[in-house]
Write a protein that holds these residues in place. Structure first.
Motif, PDB file in Angstrom:
ATOM      1  N   ILE A  39       0.842  -1.208   0.000  1.00 30.13           N
ATOM      2  CA  ILE A  39       0.000   0.000   0.000  1.00 30.13           C
ATOM      3  C   ILE A  39       0.870   1.248   0.000  1.00 30.13           C
ATOM      4  N   HIS A  40       1.963   1.228   0.759  1.00 28.89           N
ATOM      5  CA  HIS A  40       2.859   2.378   0.827  1.00 28.89           C
ATOM      6  C   HIS A  40       3.522   2.632  -0.525  1.00 28.89           C
ATOM      7  N   LEU A  41       3.960   1.586  -1.190  1.00 28.17           N
ATOM      8  CA  LEU A  41       4.621   1.758  -2.487  1.00 28.17           C
ATOM      9  C   LEU A  41       3.620   2.141  -3.576  1.00 28.17           C
ATOM     10  N   ALA A  42       2.396   1.689  -3.472  1.00 27.51           N
ATOM     11  CA  ALA A  42       1.389   2.011  -4.477  1.00 27.51           C
ATOM     12  C   ALA A  42       0.894   3.456  -4.327  1.00 27.51           C
ATOM     13  N   GLY A  43       0.993   3.977  -3.137  1.00 24.82           N
ATOM     14  CA  GLY A  43       0.455   5.314  -2.886  1.00 24.82           C
ATOM     15  C   GLY A  43       1.380   6.435  -3.299  1.00 24.82           C
TER      16      GLY A  43
END
Length: 43
Positions: A39-43
């Motif tokens: 989620i952190h990398l996608a955001g």
């Protein structure tokens, strides 16, 4: 010696049970970390 020490319910090795508990809890937190990283990398 009381009656519970003479008649135990489970004669399995406690090391096996504690190992399974450790692996399951470690796996749960590892999955949570992986989801949070994705989620952190996608955001």
């Amino acid at each position: 010696m009381n009656e519970f020490e003479k008649d135990v319910q489970s004669k399995r090795n406690d090391l096996v049970d504690s190992g399974v508990g450790f692996v399951v809890s470690f796996g749960f937190f590892a999955v949570m970390f992986i989801i949070a990283t994705v989620i952190h990398l996608a955001g």
